[in-house]
Design an enzyme around this catalytic site. Sequence first.
Site, PDB file in Angstrom:
ATOM      1  N   LYS A  72       4.319  16.606  10.698  1.00  0.00           N
ATOM      2  CA  LYS A  72       3.375  15.602  11.186  1.00  0.00           C
ATOM      3  C   LYS A  72       2.017  16.256  11.504  1.00  0.00           C
ATOM      4  O   LYS A  72       1.910  17.488  11.552  1.00  0.00           O
ATOM      5  CB  LYS A  72       3.985  14.911  12.409  1.00  0.00           C
ATOM      6  CG  LYS A  72       5.240  14.076  12.087  1.00  0.00           C
ATOM      7  CD  LYS A  72       5.760  13.374  13.345  1.00  0.00           C
ATOM      8  CE  LYS A  72       6.887  12.410  13.046  1.00  0.00           C
ATOM      9  NZ  LYS A  72       7.321  11.683  14.288  1.00  0.00           N
ATOM     10  N   TYR A  99       7.552   3.417   8.135  1.00  0.00           N
ATOM     11  CA  TYR A  99       8.092   3.050   9.458  1.00  0.00           C
ATOM     12  C   TYR A  99       8.370   1.543   9.544  1.00  0.00           C
ATOM     13  O   TYR A  99       8.143   0.932  10.591  1.00  0.00           O
ATOM     14  CB  TYR A  99       7.118   3.472  10.550  1.00  0.00           C
ATOM     15  CG  TYR A  99       7.147   4.955  10.895  1.00  0.00           C
ATOM     16  CD1 TYR A  99       8.340   5.608  11.237  1.00  0.00           C
ATOM     17  CD2 TYR A  99       5.978   5.709  10.930  1.00  0.00           C
ATOM     18  CE1 TYR A  99       8.355   6.963  11.564  1.00  0.00           C
ATOM     19  CE2 TYR A  99       5.989   7.060  11.265  1.00  0.00           C
ATOM     20  CZ  TYR A  99       7.188   7.673  11.586  1.00  0.00           C
ATOM     21  OH  TYR A  99       7.198   9.018  11.937  1.00  0.00           O
ATOM     22  N   PHE A 156       5.137   0.821  20.620  1.00  0.00           N
ATOM     23  CA  PHE A 156       4.468   2.104  20.404  1.00  0.00           C
ATOM     24  C   PHE A 156       3.886   2.244  18.999  1.00  0.00           C
ATOM     25  O   PHE A 156       3.258   3.263  18.682  1.00  0.00           O
ATOM     26  CB  PHE A 156       5.434   3.272  20.684  1.00  0.00           C
ATOM     27  CG  PHE A 156       6.671   3.307  19.817  1.00  0.00           C
ATOM     28  CD1 PHE A 156       6.644   3.814  18.529  1.00  0.00           C
ATOM     29  CD2 PHE A 156       7.886   2.847  20.318  1.00  0.00           C
ATOM     30  CE1 PHE A 156       7.783   3.850  17.737  1.00  0.00           C
ATOM     31  CE2 PHE A 156       9.028   2.879  19.524  1.00  0.00           C
ATOM     32  CZ  PHE A 156       8.975   3.381  18.233  1.00  0.00           C
ATOM     33  N   ARG A 204      18.436  16.740  10.529  1.00  0.00           N
ATOM     34  CA  ARG A 204      18.267  15.943  11.762  1.00  0.00           C
ATOM     35  C   ARG A 204      18.672  16.785  12.984  1.00  0.00           C
ATOM     36  O   ARG A 204      18.024  16.726  14.032  1.00  0.00           O
ATOM     37  CB  ARG A 204      19.116  14.671  11.706  1.00  0.00           C
ATOM     38  CG  ARG A 204      18.623  13.609  10.750  1.00  0.00           C
ATOM     39  CD  ARG A 204      17.424  12.847  11.256  1.00  0.00           C
ATOM     40  NE  ARG A 204      17.692  12.003  12.400  1.00  0.00           N
ATOM     41  CZ  ARG A 204      16.798  11.157  12.912  1.00  0.00           C
ATOM     42  NH1 ARG A 204      15.597  11.051  12.357  1.00  0.00           N
ATOM     43  NH2 ARG A 204      17.082  10.424  13.949  1.00  0.00           N
ATOM     44  N   THR A 262      14.174  12.961  19.573  1.00  0.00           N
ATOM     45  CA  THR A 262      12.836  12.398  19.330  1.00  0.00           C
ATOM     46  C   THR A 262      11.812  12.894  20.350  1.00  0.00           C
ATOM     47  O   THR A 262      10.696  13.258  19.990  1.00  0.00           O
ATOM     48  CB  THR A 262      12.905  10.860  19.368  1.00  0.00           C
ATOM     49  OG1 THR A 262      13.873  10.418  18.408  1.00  0.00           O
ATOM     50  CG2 THR A 262      11.556  10.234  19.060  1.00  0.00           C
ATOM     51  N   ARG A 265      11.825  20.554  17.434  1.00  0.00           N
ATOM     52  CA  ARG A 265      11.109  19.863  18.509  1.00  0.00           C
ATOM     53  C   ARG A 265      11.302  20.567  19.848  1.00  0.00           C
ATOM     54  O   ARG A 265      10.385  20.610  20.677  1.00  0.00           O
ATOM     55  CB  ARG A 265      11.571  18.411  18.569  1.00  0.00           C
ATOM     56  CG  ARG A 265      11.098  17.577  17.358  1.00  0.00           C
ATOM     57  CD  ARG A 265      11.892  16.308  17.197  1.00  0.00           C
ATOM     58  NE  ARG A 265      11.312  15.398  16.198  1.00  0.00           N
ATOM     59  CZ  ARG A 265      11.893  14.266  15.808  1.00  0.00           C
ATOM     60  NH1 ARG A 265      13.086  13.920  16.315  1.00  0.00           N
ATOM     61  NH2 ARG A 265      11.316  13.495  14.917  1.00  0.00           N
ATOM     62  N   ASN A 283       5.841  15.078  18.031  1.00  0.00           N
ATOM     63  CA  ASN A 283       7.100  15.820  17.884  1.00  0.00           C
ATOM     64  C   ASN A 283       7.245  16.575  16.560  1.00  0.00           C
ATOM     65  O   ASN A 283       8.358  16.864  16.139  1.00  0.00           O
ATOM     66  CB  ASN A 283       8.285  14.876  18.136  1.00  0.00           C
ATOM     67  CG  ASN A 283       8.260  13.649  17.236  1.00  0.00           C
ATOM     68  OD1 ASN A 283       7.463  13.583  16.308  1.00  0.00           O
ATOM     69  ND2 ASN A 283       9.138  12.694  17.506  1.00  0.00           N
ATOM     70  N   HIS A 313       9.167  14.695  11.062  1.00  0.00           N
ATOM     71  CA  HIS A 313       9.979  13.515  10.756  1.00  0.00           C
ATOM     72  C   HIS A 313      11.107  13.965   9.837  1.00  0.00           C
ATOM     73  O   HIS A 313      10.915  14.860   9.012  1.00  0.00           O
ATOM     74  CB  HIS A 313       9.155  12.450  10.020  1.00  0.00           C
ATOM     75  CG  HIS A 313      10.009  11.405   9.369  1.00  0.00           C
ATOM     76  ND1 HIS A 313      10.502  10.326  10.052  1.00  0.00           N
ATOM     77  CD2 HIS A 313      10.510  11.317   8.094  1.00  0.00           C
ATOM     78  CE1 HIS A 313      11.259   9.600   9.224  1.00  0.00           C
ATOM     79  NE2 HIS A 313      11.277  10.181   8.036  1.00  0.00           N
ATOM     80  N   GLU A 328      12.350   6.539   1.621  1.00  0.00           N
ATOM     81  CA  GLU A 328      11.182   7.314   2.057  1.00  0.00           C
ATOM     82  C   GLU A 328      10.683   8.255   0.948  1.00  0.00           C
ATOM     83  O   GLU A 328       9.478   8.435   0.784  1.00  0.00           O
ATOM     84  CB  GLU A 328      11.524   8.108   3.316  1.00  0.00           C
ATOM     85  CG  GLU A 328      11.766   7.203   4.523  1.00  0.00           C
ATOM     86  CD  GLU A 328      12.377   7.933   5.710  1.00  0.00           C
ATOM     87  OE1 GLU A 328      12.503   9.175   5.651  1.00  0.00           O
ATOM     88  OE2 GLU A 328      12.738   7.255   6.697  1.00  0.00           O
TER      89      GLU A 328
HETATM   90  P1  IDP Z   1      12.965   9.943  15.037  1.00  0.00           P
HETATM   91  O1  IDP Z   1      11.644  10.441  14.511  1.00  0.00           O
HETATM   92  O2  IDP Z   1      13.617  10.958  15.928  1.00  0.00           O
HETATM   93  O3  IDP Z   1      13.883   9.422  13.957  1.00  0.00           O
HETATM   94  P2  IDP Z   1      12.443   7.168  15.743  1.00  0.00           P
HETATM   95  O4  IDP Z   1      13.112   6.433  16.858  1.00  0.00           O
HETATM   96  O5  IDP Z   1      12.833   6.803  14.333  1.00  0.00           O
HETATM   97  O6  IDP Z   1      12.631   8.721  16.015  1.00  0.00           O
HETATM   98  O7  IDP Z   1      10.884   6.954  15.931  1.00  0.00           O
HETATM   99  C1  IDP Z   1       9.988   7.334  14.916  1.00  0.00           C
HETATM  100  C2  IDP Z   1       8.805   8.025  15.551  1.00  0.00           C
HETATM  101  O8  IDP Z   1       8.099   7.092  16.363  1.00  0.00           O
HETATM  102  C3  IDP Z   1       9.162   9.178  16.499  1.00  0.00           C
HETATM  103  O9  IDP Z   1       9.386  10.402  15.845  1.00  0.00           O
HETATM  104  C4  IDP Z   1       7.941   9.220  17.377  1.00  0.00           C
HETATM  105  O10 IDP Z   1       6.855   9.885  16.716  1.00  0.00           O
HETATM  106  C5  IDP Z   1       7.602   7.744  17.524  1.00  0.00           C
HETATM  107  N1  IDP Z   1       8.233   7.157  18.704  1.00  0.00           N
HETATM  108  C6  IDP Z   1       9.508   6.742  18.821  1.00  0.00           C
HETATM  109  N2  IDP Z   1       9.745   6.245  20.042  1.00  0.00           N
HETATM  110  C7  IDP Z   1       8.575   6.331  20.712  1.00  0.00           C
HETATM  111  C8  IDP Z   1       8.166   5.963  22.038  1.00  0.00           C
HETATM  112  O11 IDP Z   1       8.946   5.448  22.852  1.00  0.00           O
HETATM  113  N3  IDP Z   1       6.869   6.219  22.372  1.00  0.00           N
HETATM  114  C9  IDP Z   1       5.987   6.778  21.501  1.00  0.00           C
HETATM  115  N4  IDP Z   1       6.325   7.131  20.244  1.00  0.00           N
HETATM  116  C10 IDP Z   1       7.606   6.914  19.859  1.00  0.00           C
HETATM  117 MG    MG Z   2      13.654   7.755  12.707  1.00  0.00          MG
END
Ligand code: IDP
Ligand code: MG
Length: 144
Positions: A15, A55, A63, A91, A97, A108, A122, A125, A136
């Site tokens: 990212k 996404y 968010f 993963r 996350t 992370r 973080n 992805h 994707e």
């Molecule tokens: P992941 O990346 O661990 O699969 P997801 O729940 O799929 O997590 O969320 C995608 C991305 O959206 C996260 O990596 C993060 O950058 C962002 N994100 C997810 N939840 C939040 C939140 O509660 N606040 C701000 N950003 C979030």
């Molecule tokens: Mg995800």
Amino acid sequence: MSETQPIEQVLVLVKPDGVARGLIGQVIARAEARGYQVAQLALRRATPELLALHYADHVVKPFYPALVEYMTSGPVVAIVLEGAQVITAFRTMAGATDPVKAAPGTIRGDFGRDWGDGEIRNIVHASDSPESAAREIAIWFPEA
Ligand code: IDP
Ligand code: MG
């Protein structure tokens, strides 16, 4: 785990924070150290249109506007990794996350933190299932 496993592909993104902080090499090095092959690699700029596809599940989340701002704040590196069970393995390597909750030893958990601005940044992805990986990869590497 004695059964033969199909060769999988996973989409990984370094990212904008990971690129800006010089962590491209660390992410690729960790994948290569475990023996996974890099099948595709590209420095890209995410557009809001591309992110709405990538996404799709998150477009309605509160968010999401901040996520688009984050993901368009600089270039990303899109990587396709290949190998048996690479989706689950990567993963696990990425970690939770929220970098604050991500275990030490994960990408992370080793390179991320709370920067105090209420945003989650973080570094990586990673696709979470074979279906999302295929979807994707088609978004980021339409020519492949
Ligand atoms: P992941 O990346 O661990 O699969 P997801 O729940 O799929 O997590 O969320 C995608 C991305 O959206 C996260 O990596 C993060 O950058 C962002 N994100 C997810 N939840 C939040 C939140 O509660 N606040 C701000 N950003 C979030
Ligand atoms: Mg995800």
